[in-house]
Design a protein around this motif. Structure first.
Motif, PDB file in Angstrom:
ATOM      1  N   ILE A  51       2.150  -1.236 -10.552  1.00 55.64           N
ATOM      2  CA  ILE A  51       1.417  -2.470 -11.271  1.00 55.64           C
ATOM      3  C   ILE A  51       2.804  -3.493 -11.343  1.00 55.64           C
ATOM      4  N   TYR A  52       3.619  -3.028 -11.436  1.00 56.84           N
ATOM      5  CA  TYR A  52       4.671  -4.223 -11.431  1.00 56.84           C
ATOM      6  C   TYR A  52       5.544  -4.410  -9.981  1.00 56.84           C
ATOM      7  N   GLY A  53       5.190  -3.275  -8.984  1.00 53.35           N
ATOM      8  CA  GLY A  53       5.317  -3.696  -7.628  1.00 53.35           C
ATOM      9  C   GLY A  53       5.238  -3.889  -7.659  1.00 53.35           C
ATOM     10  N   MET A  54       3.688  -4.146  -7.450  1.00 51.47           N
ATOM     11  CA  MET A  54       2.388  -5.111  -7.083  1.00 51.47           C
ATOM     12  C   MET A  54       2.620  -6.650  -7.046  1.00 51.47           C
ATOM     13  N   LYS A  55       3.010  -6.550  -8.748  1.00 54.27           N
ATOM     14  CA  LYS A  55       3.217  -7.705  -9.158  1.00 54.27           C
ATOM     15  C   LYS A  55       4.272  -8.529  -8.645  1.00 54.27           C
ATOM     16  N   LYS A  56       5.835  -7.879  -8.183  1.00 55.55           N
ATOM     17  CA  LYS A  56       6.718  -8.448  -7.620  1.00 55.55           C
ATOM     18  C   LYS A  56       6.926  -7.813  -6.689  1.00 55.55           C
ATOM     19  N   ARG A  57       6.212  -7.448  -5.437  1.00 54.68           N
ATOM     20  CA  ARG A  57       6.396  -7.137  -4.740  1.00 54.68           C
ATOM     21  C   ARG A  57       7.730  -6.474  -3.991  1.00 54.68           C
ATOM     22  N   LEU A  58       7.558  -5.399  -5.111  1.00 57.46           N
ATOM     23  CA  LEU A  58       9.761  -4.633  -4.843  1.00 57.46           C
ATOM     24  C   LEU A  58       9.443  -3.867  -3.038  1.00 57.46           C
ATOM     25  N   GLY A  59      10.846  -3.914  -2.505  1.00 60.31           N
ATOM     26  CA  GLY A  59      10.503  -3.071  -1.585  1.00 60.31           C
ATOM     27  C   GLY A  59       9.684  -3.389  -0.930  1.00 60.31           C
ATOM     28  N   ASN A  60      10.172  -2.227   0.365  1.00 64.73           N
ATOM     29  CA  ASN A  60       8.462  -1.976   1.845  1.00 64.73           C
ATOM     30  C   ASN A  60       7.645  -1.032   1.578  1.00 64.73           C
ATOM     31  N   ILE A  61       7.279  -0.894  -0.079  1.00 68.35           N
ATOM     32  CA  ILE A  61       6.335   0.159  -0.378  1.00 68.35           C
ATOM     33  C   ILE A  61       4.869  -0.155  -0.936  1.00 68.35           C
ATOM     34  N   GLY A  62       4.380   0.354   0.187  1.00 63.30           N
ATOM     35  CA  GLY A  62       2.754   0.165   0.036  1.00 63.30           C
ATOM     36  C   GLY A  62       1.931  -0.254  -1.648  1.00 63.30           C
ATOM     37  N   HIS A  63       2.387  -0.260  -3.293  1.00 59.33           N
ATOM     38  CA  HIS A  63       2.068  -0.549  -3.914  1.00 59.33           C
ATOM     39  C   HIS A  63       1.026  -0.341  -4.577  1.00 59.33           C
ATOM     40  N   THR A  64      -0.140  -1.076  -3.142  1.00 62.13           N
ATOM     41  CA  THR A  64      -1.619  -1.262  -3.915  1.00 62.13           C
ATOM     42  C   THR A  64      -2.397  -0.081  -3.239  1.00 62.13           C
ATOM     43  N   ALA A  65      -1.706   0.191  -2.474  1.00 58.99           N
ATOM     44  CA  ALA A  65      -2.231   1.469  -1.600  1.00 58.99           C
ATOM     45  C   ALA A  65      -2.553   2.423  -2.821  1.00 58.99           C
ATOM     46  N   HIS A  66      -0.928   3.127  -2.939  1.00 66.73           N
ATOM     47  CA  HIS A  66      -0.628   4.252  -3.811  1.00 66.73           C
ATOM     48  C   HIS A  66      -2.424   3.830  -5.519  1.00 66.73           C
ATOM     49  N   PHE A  67      -2.867   2.740  -5.847  1.00 60.35           N
ATOM     50  CA  PHE A  67      -2.836   2.657  -6.975  1.00 60.35           C
ATOM     51  C   PHE A  67      -4.010   2.147  -6.073  1.00 60.35           C
ATOM     52  N   GLY A  68      -4.572   2.181  -5.442  1.00 60.91           N
ATOM     53  CA  GLY A  68      -5.768   2.290  -4.975  1.00 60.91           C
ATOM     54  C   GLY A  68      -5.972   3.997  -4.304  1.00 60.91           C
ATOM     55  N   GLY A  69      -5.730   4.788  -3.932  1.00 61.80           N
ATOM     56  CA  GLY A  69      -5.822   6.175  -3.665  1.00 61.80           C
ATOM     57  C   GLY A  69      -5.629   7.160  -4.905  1.00 61.80           C
ATOM     58  N   ALA A  70      -5.085   6.359  -5.963  1.00 60.42           N
ATOM     59  CA  ALA A  70      -5.087   6.706  -8.155  1.00 60.42           C
ATOM     60  C   ALA A  70      -6.640   6.538  -8.069  1.00 60.42           C
ATOM     61  N   ILE A  71      -7.208   5.508  -7.941  1.00 61.99           N
ATOM     62  CA  ILE A  71      -8.346   5.323  -8.312  1.00 61.99           C
ATOM     63  C   ILE A  71      -9.451   5.563  -7.842  1.00 61.99           C
ATOM     64  N   GLY A  72      -9.840   6.404  -6.661  1.00 63.91           N
ATOM     65  CA  GLY A  72     -10.205   7.562  -6.241  1.00 63.91           C
ATOM     66  C   GLY A  72      -9.555   8.734  -6.301  1.00 63.91           C
ATOM     67  N   GLY A  73      -8.937   9.311  -6.745  1.00 63.41           N
ATOM     68  CA  GLY A  73      -8.809  10.178  -6.855  1.00 63.41           C
ATOM     69  C   GLY A  73      -8.820  10.790  -7.808  1.00 63.41           C
ATOM     70  N   TYR A  74      -8.858  10.122  -8.902  1.00 68.15           N
ATOM     71  CA  TYR A  74      -9.755   9.438 -10.335  1.00 68.15           C
ATOM     72  C   TYR A  74     -10.894   9.682 -10.794  1.00 68.15           C
TER      73      TYR A  74
END
Length: 216
Positions: A156-179
């Motif tokens: 969430i912090y990475g999504m908000k701050k646009r940290l690095g060249n990392i797909g934070h949003t995809a990580h989070f969406g994947g976690a929701i799918g797994g959950y």
């Protein structure tokens, strides 16, 4: 811990083969990566194909090692078919959240199996929340549920701050799918692991609250 299942081998092989093709063929890489503009123009298949491409060998290796360590937990509980469903749903879930979050950024692009792998990771944590995980730079094992919650809060912090060249949003969406898939396949967890189900839901609830408030 667990025998390497044929499904895990197949997924790793697919990622390696497609990624190697992408490493050596820029046209192929550009055609099948996740791209907001191209997806909005009708190339919906990119939401799936991008999950098998990687930027470089280290990116590929990190994702496949994470899958290797946690796939067995999910397969041991659910079997091969449901494991594959969780992987696929998490992959698409990551792409859907990225599409929603970055919908007004036509030049946004991404690649990697991180969304799907994070879904498997989060499913494994929900199934065995108290298993101990070793974390780099932390000298003692950490309970899996702490890692899961911390990882999503960081996302969430990475999504908000646009940290690095990392797909934070995809990580989070994947976690929701797994959950979601894990609870769908084993609703008894709502009774047997009520506290953990609630704790692991907190970052997901926080994301949607922040989204509704326009804070992310």
């Amino acid at each position: 811990m667990y025998n390497l299942d044929i499904a895990t081998i197949a997924i790793i092989a697919a990622n390696v083969l497609v990624s190697m093709k992408g490493f050596n063929d820029t046209t192929f890489f550009e055609r099948y990566k996740f791209s907001i503009g191209a997806i909005k123009a009708g190339q919906k298949e990119r939401m799936a194909t991008s999950g098998f491409l990687h930027v470089d060998v280290s990116h590929l290796l990190f994702n496949m090692l994470t899958l290797y360590f946690f796939a067995g937990v999910v397969i041991n509980w659910f079997g091969t078919t449901q494991f594959l469903i969780i992987y696929a749903v998490s992959l698409i879930g990551g792409s859907l959240l990225a599409l929603s979050f970055h919908k007004d950024e036509p030049y946004y692009s991404a690649v990697g199996a991180s969304g799907a792998v994070t879904g498997i990771l989060y499913a494994a944590i929900l199934l065995q929340p108290t298993m101990q995980l070793g974390i780099m730079f932390i000298p003692i094992p950490v309970p899996a549920y702490v890692v899961g919650i911390g990882y999503l809060l960081y996302s969430i912090y990475g999504m908000k701050k646009r940290l690095g060249n990392i797909g934070h949003t995809a990580h989070f969406g994947g976690a929701i799918g797994g959950y979601a898939c894990t609870l769908l396949f084993m609703p008894s967890l709502l009774q047997t692991e009520t506290l953990m189900v609630g704790l692991l839901a907190l970052p997901i609830i926080l994301l949607f609250v922040l989204g509704r408030m326009g804070k992310i």
